[in-house]
Design a protein around this motif. Structure first.
Motif, PDB file in Angstrom:
ATOM      1  N   SER A  10      29.558  53.415  43.398  1.00  0.00           N
ATOM      2  CA  SER A  10      30.307  53.767  42.192  1.00  0.00           C
ATOM      3  C   SER A  10      31.604  52.953  42.131  1.00  0.00           C
ATOM      4  N   LEU A  11      32.167  52.658  43.293  1.00  0.00           N
ATOM      5  CA  LEU A  11      33.357  51.797  43.343  1.00  0.00           C
ATOM      6  C   LEU A  11      33.044  50.399  42.795  1.00  0.00           C
ATOM      7  N   LEU A  12      31.892  49.839  43.210  1.00  0.00           N
ATOM      8  CA  LEU A  12      31.506  48.503  42.737  1.00  0.00           C
ATOM      9  C   LEU A  12      31.283  48.472  41.236  1.00  0.00           C
ATOM     10  N   LEU A  13      30.631  49.528  40.715  1.00  0.00           N
ATOM     11  CA  LEU A  13      30.336  49.562  39.279  1.00  0.00           C
ATOM     12  C   LEU A  13      31.631  49.624  38.467  1.00  0.00           C
ATOM     13  N   LEU A  14      32.591  50.419  38.942  1.00  0.00           N
ATOM     14  CA  LEU A  14      33.855  50.531  38.208  1.00  0.00           C
ATOM     15  C   LEU A  14      34.688  49.248  38.347  1.00  0.00           C
ATOM     16  N   LEU A  15      34.617  48.618  39.517  1.00  0.00           N
ATOM     17  CA  LEU A  15      35.317  47.336  39.687  1.00  0.00           C
ATOM     18  C   LEU A  15      34.729  46.295  38.746  1.00  0.00           C
ATOM     19  N   ASP A  16      33.408  46.294  38.641  1.00  0.00           N
ATOM     20  CA  ASP A  16      32.732  45.327  37.769  1.00  0.00           C
ATOM     21  C   ASP A  16      33.189  45.511  36.323  1.00  0.00           C
ATOM     22  N   GLN A  17      33.333  46.785  35.952  1.00  0.00           N
ATOM     23  CA  GLN A  17      33.809  47.102  34.602  1.00  0.00           C
ATOM     24  C   GLN A  17      35.210  46.527  34.377  1.00  0.00           C
ATOM     25  N   GLN A  18      35.990  46.424  35.448  1.00  0.00           N
ATOM     26  CA  GLN A  18      37.342  45.856  35.361  1.00  0.00           C
ATOM     27  C   GLN A  18      37.327  44.362  35.664  1.00  0.00           C
ATOM     28  N   GLY A  19      36.131  43.783  35.736  1.00  0.00           N
ATOM     29  CA  GLY A  19      36.029  42.341  35.910  1.00  0.00           C
ATOM     30  C   GLY A  19      35.969  41.852  37.340  1.00  0.00           C
ATOM     31  N   VAL A  20      35.918  42.757  38.305  1.00  0.00           N
ATOM     32  CA  VAL A  20      35.938  42.329  39.703  1.00  0.00           C
ATOM     33  C   VAL A  20      34.544  42.454  40.313  1.00  0.00           C
ATOM     34  N   GLU A  21      34.014  41.336  40.802  1.00  0.00           N
ATOM     35  CA  GLU A  21      32.670  41.318  41.370  1.00  0.00           C
ATOM     36  C   GLU A  21      32.758  41.287  42.886  1.00  0.00           C
ATOM     37  N   ALA A  22      32.301  42.363  43.521  1.00  0.00           N
ATOM     38  CA  ALA A  22      32.442  42.500  44.973  1.00  0.00           C
ATOM     39  C   ALA A  22      31.157  43.102  45.538  1.00  0.00           C
ATOM     40  N   SER A  23      31.175  43.501  46.798  1.00  0.00           N
ATOM     41  CA  SER A  23      29.985  44.145  47.371  1.00  0.00           C
ATOM     42  C   SER A  23      30.409  45.263  48.314  1.00  0.00           C
ATOM     43  N   SER A  24      29.412  46.018  48.761  1.00  0.00           N
ATOM     44  CA  SER A  24      29.671  47.182  49.603  1.00  0.00           C
ATOM     45  C   SER A  24      28.553  47.346  50.611  1.00  0.00           C
ATOM     46  N   GLY A  25      28.851  48.012  51.690  1.00  0.00           N
ATOM     47  CA  GLY A  25      27.812  48.308  52.683  1.00  0.00           C
ATOM     48  C   GLY A  25      27.308  49.721  52.568  1.00  0.00           C
ATOM     49  N   SER A  26      27.503  50.347  51.406  1.00  0.00           N
ATOM     50  CA  SER A  26      27.035  51.724  51.257  1.00  0.00           C
ATOM     51  C   SER A  26      25.519  51.761  51.181  1.00  0.00           C
ATOM     52  N   ALA A  27      24.955  52.927  51.500  1.00  0.00           N
ATOM     53  CA  ALA A  27      23.503  53.068  51.480  1.00  0.00           C
ATOM     54  C   ALA A  27      22.946  52.794  50.091  1.00  0.00           C
ATOM     55  N   CYS A  28      23.664  53.279  49.081  1.00  0.00           N
ATOM     56  CA  CYS A  28      23.164  53.187  47.716  1.00  0.00           C
ATOM     57  C   CYS A  28      23.060  51.744  47.240  1.00  0.00           C
ATOM     58  N   THR A  29      23.797  50.841  47.872  1.00  0.00           N
ATOM     59  CA  THR A  29      23.684  49.453  47.455  1.00  0.00           C
ATOM     60  C   THR A  29      22.574  48.752  48.230  1.00  0.00           C
ATOM     61  N   SER A  30      22.078  49.401  49.275  1.00  0.00           N
ATOM     62  CA  SER A  30      21.048  48.761  50.086  1.00  0.00           C
ATOM     63  C   SER A  30      19.669  49.315  49.772  1.00  0.00           C
ATOM     64  N   GLY A  31      19.626  50.426  49.023  1.00  0.00           N
ATOM     65  CA  GLY A  31      18.342  51.018  48.691  1.00  0.00           C
ATOM     66  C   GLY A  31      17.789  51.885  49.813  1.00  0.00           C
ATOM     67  N   SER A  32      18.587  52.149  50.851  1.00  0.00           N
ATOM     68  CA  SER A  32      18.134  53.062  51.892  1.00  0.00           C
ATOM     69  C   SER A  32      19.141  54.199  51.996  1.00  0.00           C
ATOM     70  N   LEU A  33      18.903  55.141  52.884  1.00  0.00           N
ATOM     71  CA  LEU A  33      19.840  56.251  53.034  1.00  0.00           C
ATOM     72  C   LEU A  33      20.923  55.937  54.047  1.00  0.00           C
ATOM     73  N   ASP A  34      20.754  54.846  54.770  1.00  0.00           N
ATOM     74  CA  ASP A  34      21.742  54.507  55.786  1.00  0.00           C
ATOM     75  C   ASP A  34      22.707  53.440  55.298  1.00  0.00           C
ATOM     76  N   PRO A  35      23.982  53.642  55.577  1.00  0.00           N
ATOM     77  CA  PRO A  35      24.934  52.583  55.243  1.00  0.00           C
ATOM     78  C   PRO A  35      24.756  51.396  56.187  1.00  0.00           C
ATOM     79  N   SER A  36      25.532  50.370  55.953  1.00  0.00           N
ATOM     80  CA  SER A  36      25.447  49.113  56.695  1.00  0.00           C
ATOM     81  C   SER A  36      25.394  49.280  58.214  1.00  0.00           C
ATOM     82  N   HIS A  37      24.441  48.610  58.855  1.00  0.00           N
ATOM     83  CA  HIS A  37      24.329  48.671  60.323  1.00  0.00           C
ATOM     84  C   HIS A  37      25.551  48.036  60.980  1.00  0.00           C
ATOM     85  N   VAL A  38      26.221  47.149  60.255  1.00  0.00           N
ATOM     86  CA  VAL A  38      27.416  46.501  60.813  1.00  0.00           C
ATOM     87  C   VAL A  38      28.545  47.520  60.947  1.00  0.00           C
ATOM     88  N   LEU A  39      28.761  48.295  59.886  1.00  0.00           N
ATOM     89  CA  LEU A  39      29.849  49.278  59.918  1.00  0.00           C
ATOM     90  C   LEU A  39      29.534  50.398  60.900  1.00  0.00           C
TER      91      LEU A  39
END
Lengths: 145, 396
Positions: B307-336
């Motif tokens: 949701s942070l990425l979507l709102l940032l995009d709305q404000q013109g900022v293109e970024a990424s996240s290691g949240s589960a929802c951005t990876s399509g799985s239930l687990d967040p980034s294995h790195v974090l």
């Protein structure tokens, strides 16, 4: 785009967001570990058993926020009996669809409504059946299996 | 204003790279394997591109193999080292918890074929120690593969020290330098690197082009793609001449301007880190010192990354996240998770990855819009509510 226009609309302009201090029922489902928690507050007219007001707080992705918002819209002003028959599929359809891996968000929204009603029933000593046993979000359905 | 701050995902092709590619489509379009003039013109450009990579990596052109990208290079490096190990009866591989999936999934495949894999733990700093590698090496170790710099948190690993340890132990050493190449100085000889993978689209080259460097006489390459005799028979398929030429032009440009780019970009990075960590209950993931010039990776408690990425995009900022929802799985980034962050905190991660095209004004725009978005999402979050009224304890 990942999401339909309806989903984006409800995500960007969520309806009925916020806390309700004098709620008659509060339901919370999901867990932070999985990345979604929905808390739903309902205000009930005891005589007519109608949901007169709804609010929600959600921690989660765009579709979690959008499904929460849509579910509140769909039960606001409705008799409890009708709110209880709200299915996750109906929420998905009202949002013009969700990506496959986001369907569990709509399940969560359905469960949040039921959890709020269950809380209201519990507080008012109203009996109910096992259909109100709320998902703990650890089951296969939520895990996307 | 649109601010592209996802350069660790991919970059825009540079003018130089594009200009180098264009004649390859309609002028030098021949097949380098053909004997006629247009074919040999393409072969000449292929040879020059190979020389460019060799020059800036400090190796011999014959040690360069072009692939379809970083993932293919990683796959081929690991499978080749494993095949050599197997012939020698050595089936132990050392790597880390926070490698790219091109490494981790290949290691899983090797595990199924009887290899034993040691994945080193990641300290809070995001930088492993050479001693960890030394302690893990066994007589049957056939490969050490450690990334040069992490793709999510940007931390730079002690590659020369690890290289030295591997050389002394006689163990082949591979590094996935996909995030580092073109951004950090690389000298495969001075750093004792036996095998290295890189990908052109991370330094303003085109997508679909990778390089695998393997020191001559060390690990014989095993084909991932079978067919013709291209790339000394080790990688079949007609060479992607426009891509390879564009990759070489981009690499040359990146290496020649490395110091000035790093200075500019790290200044922007440090400004972002200084300002954004003022947001209450935020944390920088991985240490700031040994870090890629363009990498900022933060976690914000009480919110979820998508949701942070979507709102940032709305404000013109293109970024990424290691949240589960951005990876399509239930687990967040294995790195974090490898850094020891709890799931609920890892879900609230944000990666901003910069390049030399970013401007001060763009950084100011990110700094201006992000705090408001965080507050808005926290206001909506039942988790934040619990954190604030003491029902749940702050982790960061």
């Amino acid at each position: 785009m990942l999401y339909s226009e309806k989903v984006m609309d409800h995500f960007q302009n969520p309806r009925n967001v916020g806390k309700m201090d004098d709620a008659d029922g509060v339901g919370e489902v999901g867990n932070a570990k999985c990345g979604d928690i929905m808390r739903m507050y309902i205000k009930v007219d005891h005589d007519t058993q109608t949901i007169t007001d709804v609010k929600f707080n959600t921690f989660g992705c765009g579709s979690a926020i959008a499904t929460s918002s849509m579910a509140t819209e769909m039960i606001k002003g409705k008799p409890i009996s009708e709110a209880l028959s709200l299915s996750n599929q109906a929420v998905v359809e009202a949002l013009d669809g969700l990506p496959a891996h986001k369907i569990h968000c709509s399940v969560l929204a359905e469960q949040a409504v039921k959890a709020a009603v269950k809380d209201y029933y519990d507080k008012n000593n109203i009996s109910y059946g096992k259909e109100l046993q709320v998902c703990d979000h650890d089951c296969a359905h939520c895990a996307g299996e | 204003m649109r601010v592209y701050a996802d350069n660790a995902a991919t970059t825009a092709v540079s003018e130089t790279s594009l200009a180098a590619m264009l004649p390859c489509f309609r002028e030098y379009y021949g097949n380098p394997s053909s004997l006629h003039t247009v074919g040999q013109e393409a072969a000449e450009r292929l040879s020059l591109a190979r020389q460019t990579f060799a020059r800036y990596l400090h190796c011999n052109p014959a040690e360069i193999t072009f692939t379809s990208g970083g993932s293919e290079a990683d796959n081929q490096a690991l499978l080749s080292a494993a095949a050599l190990g197997e012939r020698k009866g050595k089936k132990h591989i050392i790597s880390t918890q926070f490698e790219h999936h091109a490494i981790l999934h290949t290691l899983n495949k090797l595990r199924k074929n009887g290899f034993e894999v040691t994945l080193l733990d990641i300290p809070k700093s995001g930088v492993i120690t050479a001693q960890q590698v030394k302690d893990a090496i066994r007589p049957d170790t056939c490969l050490v593969t450690i990334m040069f710099a992490n793709n999510e948190i940007g931390t730079i690993q002690p590659i020369p020290e690890i290289g030295k340890i591997c050389r002394e132990a006689g163990v082949p050493f591979h590094t996935d330098a996909v995030q580092a190449a073109g951004h950090l100085p690389i000298d495969v000889q001075a750093m004792d690197i036996g095998m290295l993978s890189l990908s052109a689209h991370k330094f303003h080259g085109p997508k679909g082009v990778g390089v695998l460097y393997v020191r001559k006489g060390s690990v014989p390459l095993v084909n991932v793609i079978e067919g013709g005799a291209q790339e000394r028979g080790k990688r079949a398929g007609t060479e992607n001449i426009p891509g390879i030429v564009g990759a070489a032009a981009a690499f040359k440009e990146a290496c020649e301007h490395m110091a000035e780019n790093a200075e500019k970009v790290s200044r922007l990075r440090d400004k972002l880190i200084a300002e954004l960590t003022k947001i209450p209950h935020s944390i920088l993931n991985g240490e700031q010192e040994r870090r890629l010039p363009g990498n900022v990776n933060l976690c914000f408690e009480g919110i979820e990354g998508e949701s942070l990425l979507l709102l940032l995009d709305q404000q013109g900022v293109e970024a990424s996240s290691g949240s589960a929802c951005t990876s399509g799985s239930l687990d967040p980034s294995h790195v974090l998770l490898a850094l020891g962050l709890p799931h609920e905190v890892a879900h609230g991660s944000l990666r901003l990855s910069l390049c030399e095209y970013n401007t001060e004004e763009e950084i100011d725009h990110i700094i201006a819009v992000l705090p408001g978005i965080i507050s808005y999402l926290r206001e909506m979050s039942p988790v934040w509510d619990e954190l604030e009224n003491g029902q749940r304890e702050h982790v960061i």
